[in-house]
Design an enzyme around this catalytic site. Structure first.
Site, PDB file in Angstrom:
ATOM      1  N   CYS A   1       3.807  -4.392   6.633  1.00 30.50           N
ATOM      2  CA  CYS A   1       3.392  -4.171   5.250  1.00 30.50           C
ATOM      3  C   CYS A   1       4.558  -3.652   4.412  1.00 30.50           C
ATOM      4  CB  CYS A   1       2.247  -3.158   5.195  1.00 30.50           C
ATOM      5  SG  CYS A   1       0.665  -3.804   5.796  1.00 30.50           S
TER       6      CYS A   1
ATOM      7  N   HIS B   1       0.839  -1.200   0.000  1.00 31.75           N
ATOM      8  CA  HIS B   1       0.000   0.000   0.000  1.00 31.75           C
ATOM      9  C   HIS B   1       0.870   1.243   0.000  1.00 31.75           C
ATOM     10  CE1 HIS B   1       0.684   1.121   4.260  1.00 31.75           C
ATOM     11  NE2 HIS B   1       0.653  -0.178   4.518  1.00 31.75           N
TER      12      HIS B   1
END
Length: 321
Positions: free
Chosen positions: A139, A126
């Site tokens: 992440c 992301h």
């Protein structure tokens, strides 16, 4: 060393500055251009390969991610992966979910624009802050502009490989070994599993473990097959391949240069290299029956249970929450 990725150097790519959304054209004409990318910068050239299956390889060591389409590199970006205590897992993943405007379910509704989920327990690609070092909760953060561009060329089931140089040395033969591919057969009596009904459709990913002497087949991120593999030589380095075509001469696997500089340069897996690995005849026939361009194969010296750094090597992600 990143200079194994010199195919980029001959391409005219787009470069995005760290603090601006505006992109400016700049040819990659000199060695080291990728290494010199500053946090938030990236290169993007989708016109180099306008169509075909997409694969992404993330290097935790170099904090770079590489995007290939039809086996050709079309982009590279700086990233920020998991910080100590929240390390990003290594292994083979598939994109399970996509959402343009996503908020974290775990960390105070933190924004995760252009989220592409890799695991159901919170690991995703992301857009986010890139300070120049690992800083996320696990992440893989990308520059905002790159995350948007990547989102536009990916689909559910796409393969993402996350690598990290092993800290555990392994003895290899003096001669340079070659990767093993599941092409030649051996005893028809060797035990294997084959359950394609578990996931009838979707992208196929193959993982060959040198330490386990085992091959695992995933379709759409779910295991549909597993078998022992006999290797003529040890696996010295992790290597990744994408299937370009299948014809009368067999499967044409294209080698993807890994961002951490391990393995060989690009090029097709040779017939001689394919004969270095052996799987049960019946298993091989079943596997060949589902192969199609875009399939991905990862040959690793690591076990499928854990990576050489002690991190979880994620191979199967099947449960939804």
């Amino acid at each position: 060393m990143m200079r194994r990725l010199l195919p980029f150097a001959a391409l005219a790519l787009l470069i995005a500055p760290a603090a601006a959304a505006q992109q400016q054209r700049g040819p990659m004409t000199e060695p080291g251009a990728i290494e010199r990318l500053k946090p938030g910068q990236f290169f993007w050239a989708p016109q180099i390969a306008p169509a075909g299956p997409v694969t992404m390889i993330v290097s935790l060591k170099t904090q770079r991610a590489y995007v290939y389409r039809n086996g050709v590199p079309i982009g590279v970006t700086t990233i920020s992966s998991g910080k100590p205590g929240h390390t990003t897992p290594t292994g083979v993943f598939t994109i399970l979910q996509k959402k343009v405007d996503h908020k974290s379910n775990l960390y105070n509704n933190a924004p995760m624009p252009y989220m592409q989920r890799l695991t159901w327990d919170g690991i995703a690609l992301h857009a986010g802050a890139l300070p120049g070092y690992p800083a996320s909760h696990g992440c893989v953060r990308l520059p905002m502009a790159f995350a948007k561009l990547l989102y536009g060329v990916t689909s559910l089931g796409l393969t993402v490989v996350i690598t990290n140089e092993s800290l555990v040395p392994e003895v290899a033969p003096a001669a340079s070994p070659v990767p093993s591919a599941p092409s030649d057969g051996h005893s028809n009596n060797a035990a294997f599993s084959w359950t394609p009904e578990v996931s009838p459709t979707g992208p196929v990913s193959i993982i060959v473990s040198g330490r386990d002497r085992r091959i695992v087949v995933l379709r759409n991120g779910k295991q549909i097959g597993s078998a022992p593999v006999m290797l003529d030589v040890p696996v010295a380095n992790t290597e990744a391949f994408t299937l370009r075509a299948v014809d009368a001469d067999g499967a044409h696997w294209m080698r993807l240069p890994l961002p951490d500089g391990s393995g060989k340069d690009g090029g097709e897996l040779t017939a001689d290299e394919r004969t270095k690995g052996h799987v049960p005849d019946e298993f091989r026939q079943k596997l060949e029956g589902i192969l199609a361009p875009g399939a991905t194969m990862l040959v690793t010296r690591e076990t499928l249970a854990t990576s050489g750094t002690g991190s979880k090597l994620a191979v199967l992600v099947t449960d939804s929450k």
